[in-house]
Design a protein around this motif. Sequence first.
Motif, PDB file in Angstrom:
ATOM      1  N   CYS A 361       0.825  -1.207   0.000  1.00 30.87           N
ATOM      2  CA  CYS A 361       0.000   0.000   0.000  1.00 30.87           C
ATOM      3  C   CYS A 361       0.860   1.258   0.000  1.00 30.87           C
ATOM      4  N   ALA A 369      -6.621  -2.819   3.032  1.00 28.76           N
ATOM      5  CA  ALA A 369      -7.912  -3.496   2.905  1.00 28.76           C
ATOM      6  C   ALA A 369      -8.479  -3.897   4.263  1.00 28.76           C
ATOM      7  N   ILE A 630      -8.962   1.229  -2.478  1.00 33.96           N
ATOM      8  CA  ILE A 630      -8.638   0.158  -1.535  1.00 33.96           C
ATOM      9  C   ILE A 630      -7.823  -0.904  -2.252  1.00 33.96           C
ATOM     10  N   ASN A 631      -6.920  -1.510  -1.542  1.00 34.47           N
ATOM     11  CA  ASN A 631      -6.065  -2.547  -2.106  1.00 34.47           C
ATOM     12  C   ASN A 631      -6.900  -3.511  -2.944  1.00 34.47           C
ATOM     13  N   ARG A 635      -9.250  -6.744  -1.546  1.00 38.86           N
ATOM     14  CA  ARG A 635     -10.560  -6.177  -1.259  1.00 38.86           C
ATOM     15  C   ARG A 635     -11.591  -7.261  -0.967  1.00 38.86           C
TER      16      ARG A 635
END
Length: 665
Positions: A361, A369, A630-631, A635
């Motif tokens: 991230c 996440a 979001i990752n 997710r």
Amino acid sequence: MATTEPAVGATIPENTVAAARPKRVRTGCLTCRERHLKCDEALPECQNCRKSSRTCKRGIRLNFIDTQVKSPPITPPTQDWDITFQDESREIASEYRGGLGKYAALSQETEEVPGIKDEALYQFSSGVMNTPTLAPQQLPSLQQSLPAGDMESYPAVSQRRPDASREQQIHSSNNTDSTFTSQTIPPPPLPTYNNSKQTLTPPSEDRGPLDSPEELLFMQVFVEEVGLWMDSLDPYKHFSRLLPFNSLHEPMLLNAFLACGARHLALVNPAYHEDKALHYYDDATTRLLEALQNPNRNTVTCATTAVILNVYEIMSERPLQRMNHIAGARALIKECRWTAKSSGVGAACFWINVGMELLSCIRFNWQVAWDPDLWGVDMDFSREIEYGREEGWTYRLMYIVAKIANFRSSVPRQAESTQHAEQMRLSNRFNEWNQLKDWIDSWNNNVPRTMHPMGYLQPHQTSSKSAFPEVWLIKRTTIVARLFYHTGMCLLAQTHPLLSTRSPDMHELQQSHAHDLCGIVAHVKDRGVASVAIRSLAIAAECLVSRREQEEVLDIFDRIQKETGWRTGFLHKELKEKWGWNNEEQYQQQQQQNIPASMLPLQGYQYQASNLPPVPPPPSLKQGPRQGIINPILRSADFSAPTHPYQSHYVAPLHLPPQPHYSQY
């Protein structure tokens, strides 16, 4: 031509006689030695054995001598310890042909020696001394690798183990080169993974020690190289000290270990190829998918295997093309209900999984996440201020850095539609920034002294010719924590809602922590921190101004790749673009203004330094990731999601591990 010969009775010089005397053969064969002949030492057969059609035996002749000791040495007993002398020469001699025959038969009677207790007497039977044996202790299961309860039941300073010297060699921070480079290991054997007769460890079969040279090598590489950094956040070193023994009766886990070891070996030694690693990886994956279809499976073993296979994928050349187990490992961890409050192997798997996501991230500017507020981290800084509890403080810092990463990824790209809405948003983000800054400052002020540098030298005080200060930290966990700390401070300096990165305060904050971070990585000799060092160094390097500092950072990346196998070539291109090296005119302008490339004017607007600034004109959007993304890989990393991992293989288990004991560290 006339020749002269010595006269009869003439004296020949001694040096001439010594020169004519045949030299004694030191490495001749045993056959010639038995026949009292001089061996020409030819290989594979000497000339004497070839002419006489005898077997040319090679080896070392051992002579066993029976020495009788009437009275064994006696050490006066003390109140704290006892010493018992034990003779193992007969047992050793019995392993050689004819060795035991050199010893006389032992008498069954024992003579009491004054000053020695009865249980310390020598007892013999059947002519061979019985060596004392301990009852085999069964390894704890993966669920019970640590007793239930909080971590405070363990002493802060553990007792020194008999194998501490060996572990110190493995985990020493003074070893810079990889143990398994092309100069330290022999060339690989001929490939056998395409041989249909090759078999892997049969399932559900308990086995003894590894007896395959190939498996032993790959396991050694994993323990001493890969497990080194996987255990950087685990005080009990599950991946390098405990789980390898559990894998002896878990083929799925064993093949995952061997895959990572073979993969690392292929990265650092060109004599080895990835084909063997893929062989073990595919076998472990197949076994894992088969286990996921069994409702009575061992969920802990499946989750641990998925975490290790996830590490293999991170080590791959093209990780995004081989992400089969990243989301799966996260889903299995959640299925086991492992959190920051877990203990044992659950805590080890949780933190290595969360740590790898956090580094991703930071690189891709994603939101984490797994919401950090759901990790279960105890943020009460009044606890655990004693020494030896550095891991708990590192977990707290990772929580803070995860919150900073989420704050950074949600930076707005355009202003709100109304002035009031824009002022409210700026006010909220400014308050959130201050809270994060207070958190990380409070962490730094409350950590024990062992998490601060042991030494700090300015560049002019060292002989390393480095442009960065020499920051000396002792414990590996402390090094990881300091890298995360400086990374978090650099990210905060880049994301202030009201001040730009060119402001004096933010510029000084960023430069100070960037130089300290580069100083840690430039002088650290512990390979176990490489995974965190790469991503942290990339963040700090973006704001460097001096060409000398920039070039040294690139050299550091090359050194890390050479020593650990981590691929860092892509960072060269990314940093050169951010530094403006690809645009020489921009680089010259940057040098004249003494401004780092990351601080050059950006498209859009810059906030004014006031609490409630006026609404600026609408900015033009800059190309880049969407705010708050979001990752994407994690997710849906939950088996309750509609498109969960292992969708065509997963069957819900009938039995789950017991609910973890939620207590403090």
